[in-house]
Write a protein that holds these residues in place. Structure first.
Motif, PDB file in Angstrom:
ATOM      1  N   LEU A   1       0.784  -1.099   0.161  1.00  0.00           N
ATOM      2  CA  LEU A   1      -0.019  -0.061  -0.065  1.00  0.00           C
ATOM      3  C   LEU A   1       1.017   1.295   0.033  1.00  0.00           C
ATOM      4  O   LEU A   1       0.529   2.267  -0.777  1.00  0.00           O
ATOM      5  N   GLN A   2       2.073   1.326   0.533  1.00  0.00           N
ATOM      6  CA  GLN A   2       2.920   2.485   0.693  1.00  0.00           C
ATOM      7  C   GLN A   2       3.398   2.502  -0.741  1.00  0.00           C
ATOM      8  O   GLN A   2       3.371   3.748  -1.118  1.00  0.00           O
ATOM      9  N   ASP A   3       3.897   1.535  -1.591  1.00  0.00           N
ATOM     10  CA  ASP A   3       4.201   1.346  -2.750  1.00  0.00           C
ATOM     11  C   ASP A   3       3.202   2.067  -3.713  1.00  0.00           C
ATOM     12  O   ASP A   3       3.521   2.907  -4.889  1.00  0.00           O
ATOM     13  N   ALA A   4       1.865   2.019  -3.522  1.00  0.00           N
ATOM     14  CA  ALA A   4       0.845   2.514  -4.176  1.00  0.00           C
ATOM     15  C   ALA A   4       0.672   3.936  -4.223  1.00  0.00           C
ATOM     16  O   ALA A   4       0.301   4.894  -4.812  1.00  0.00           O
ATOM     17  N   LEU A   5       1.240   4.376  -3.070  1.00  0.00           N
ATOM     18  CA  LEU A   5       0.953   5.898  -2.668  1.00  0.00           C
ATOM     19  C   LEU A   5       2.158   6.894  -2.879  1.00  0.00           C
ATOM     20  O   LEU A   5       2.099   8.054  -3.174  1.00  0.00           O
ATOM     21  N   TYR A   6       3.307   6.147  -3.065  1.00  0.00           N
ATOM     22  CA  TYR A   6       4.531   7.065  -3.189  1.00  0.00           C
ATOM     23  C   TYR A   6       5.582   6.716  -4.090  1.00  0.00           C
ATOM     24  O   TYR A   6       5.870   5.644  -4.359  1.00  0.00           O
ATOM     25  N   GLY A   7       6.015   7.434  -4.930  1.00  0.00           N
ATOM     26  CA  GLY A   7       6.930   7.195  -5.953  1.00  0.00           C
ATOM     27  C   GLY A   7       8.432   7.581  -5.075  1.00  0.00           C
ATOM     28  O   GLY A   7       8.728   7.795  -4.063  1.00  0.00           O
ATOM     29  N   PHE A   8       9.556   7.449  -6.056  1.00  0.00           N
ATOM     30  CA  PHE A   8      10.753   7.715  -5.516  1.00  0.00           C
ATOM     31  C   PHE A   8      11.216   9.097  -4.979  1.00  0.00           C
ATOM     32  O   PHE A   8      11.852   8.889  -3.730  1.00  0.00           O
ATOM     33  N   ASP A   9      10.432  10.051  -5.531  1.00  0.00           N
ATOM     34  CA  ASP A   9      10.766  11.258  -5.057  1.00  0.00           C
ATOM     35  C   ASP A   9       9.895  11.942  -3.964  1.00  0.00           C
ATOM     36  O   ASP A   9       9.906  13.116  -3.560  1.00  0.00           O
ATOM     37  N   ASP A  10       8.915  10.926  -3.323  1.00  0.00           N
ATOM     38  CA  ASP A  10       8.078  11.356  -2.477  1.00  0.00           C
ATOM     39  C   ASP A  10       8.564  11.098  -0.900  1.00  0.00           C
ATOM     40  O   ASP A  10       9.043   9.984  -0.790  1.00  0.00           O
ATOM     41  N   GLY A  11       8.613  12.157  -0.146  1.00  0.00           N
ATOM     42  CA  GLY A  11       8.849  11.606   1.310  1.00  0.00           C
ATOM     43  C   GLY A  11       7.516  11.378   2.088  1.00  0.00           C
ATOM     44  O   GLY A  11       6.636  11.628   1.772  1.00  0.00           O
ATOM     45  N   THR A  12       7.989  10.517   2.959  1.00  0.00           N
ATOM     46  CA  THR A  12       6.939   9.615   3.568  1.00  0.00           C
ATOM     47  C   THR A  12       7.255   9.817   5.235  1.00  0.00           C
ATOM     48  O   THR A  12       8.307   9.633   5.595  1.00  0.00           O
TER      49      THR A  12
END
Length: 223
Positions: free
Chosen positions: A174-185
């Motif tokens: 689910l985290q992979d579905a939300l964020y790409g390489f350049d997104d901070g989480t």
């Protein structure tokens, strides 16, 4: 839905990324086979948009390693090669679809959604959860017949779970579905979006399985 775009035309890659991100997809873009292999080693993708003519080789060389992945993504080949033999070669190598350049981004979106539906349970774009209706084809959610307004991130998260409602979806997926390489989480960001979805859909429709992940629940209530 997280997508990997393998495209060495920078202007085209930026245009495709911008279009798909506006449609609530998370997109990572790489310009080479080497970049694609590194991306696949570090993240799980639902779909790969694959150019064939790359600086370090033929895009089809990536397909054998894609077929070996535990969760095999959808593969749509994007290329200027318009010969029937080229299309047959791509499909025989394991691609799900083939789109000739130049293509309309709307057609790419339609092909991507169609391939996604073919992978989903029952090949059906509509999912009914009690009073909640999820229409994957139209990016639409209804609750008691009224539209539910979702942010792009909320829709990205719901789309993953709705595409495979029989499955328990781990935090990592689910985290992979939300964020790409350049997104901070932040560590609790996923829980924030799950909480928001529960408020909009009803708590009973998203089930937590401790230590395992989340899944949609076919509840008849909206608690």
């Amino acid at each position: 839905m997280r997508v990997l775009l393998v495209e060495d035309d920078i202007a085209l890659a930026e245009a495709v990324c911008g279009y798909l991100r506006a449609k609530a997809f998370v997109v990572d873009a790489v310009p080479s086979l080497a970049g694609a292999r590194a991306a696949l080693a570090g993240a799980q993708y639902a779909a790969i948009l694959l150019d064939l003519h790359l600086g370090d080789g033929d895009g089809l060389a990536l397909l054998p390693s894609i077929r070996m992945l535990k969760e095999r993504p959808i593969v749509i080949v994007l290329t200027a090669r318009d010969q029937v033999t080229d299309r047959i070669r791509g499909l025989d190598a394991g691609a799900d679809d083939y789109l000739i350049k130049p293509y309309d981004p709307g057609e790419l979106l339609a092909r991507l959604r169609a391939a996604e539906r073919r992978r989903s349970i029952g090949n059906a774009p509509l999912l009914q959860l009690g009073s909640i209706e999820i229409d994957l084809a139209r990016d639409l959610v209804l609750r008691n017949g009224a539209p539910v307004l979702l942010t792009q991130k909320e829709w990205s998260l719901l789309r993953v779970m709705a595409t495979r409602p029989d499955r328990i979806h781990t935090r990592e997926v689910l985290q992979d579905a939300l964020y790409g390489f350049d997104d901070g989480t932040d560590s609790n960001t996923l829980e924030v979006f799950i909480s928001r979805l529960r408020r909009k859909l009803g708590r009973a429709h998203i089930q937590t399985l401790r230590g395992l992940g989340y899944r949609l629940a076919f509840s008849t209530t909206d608690e």
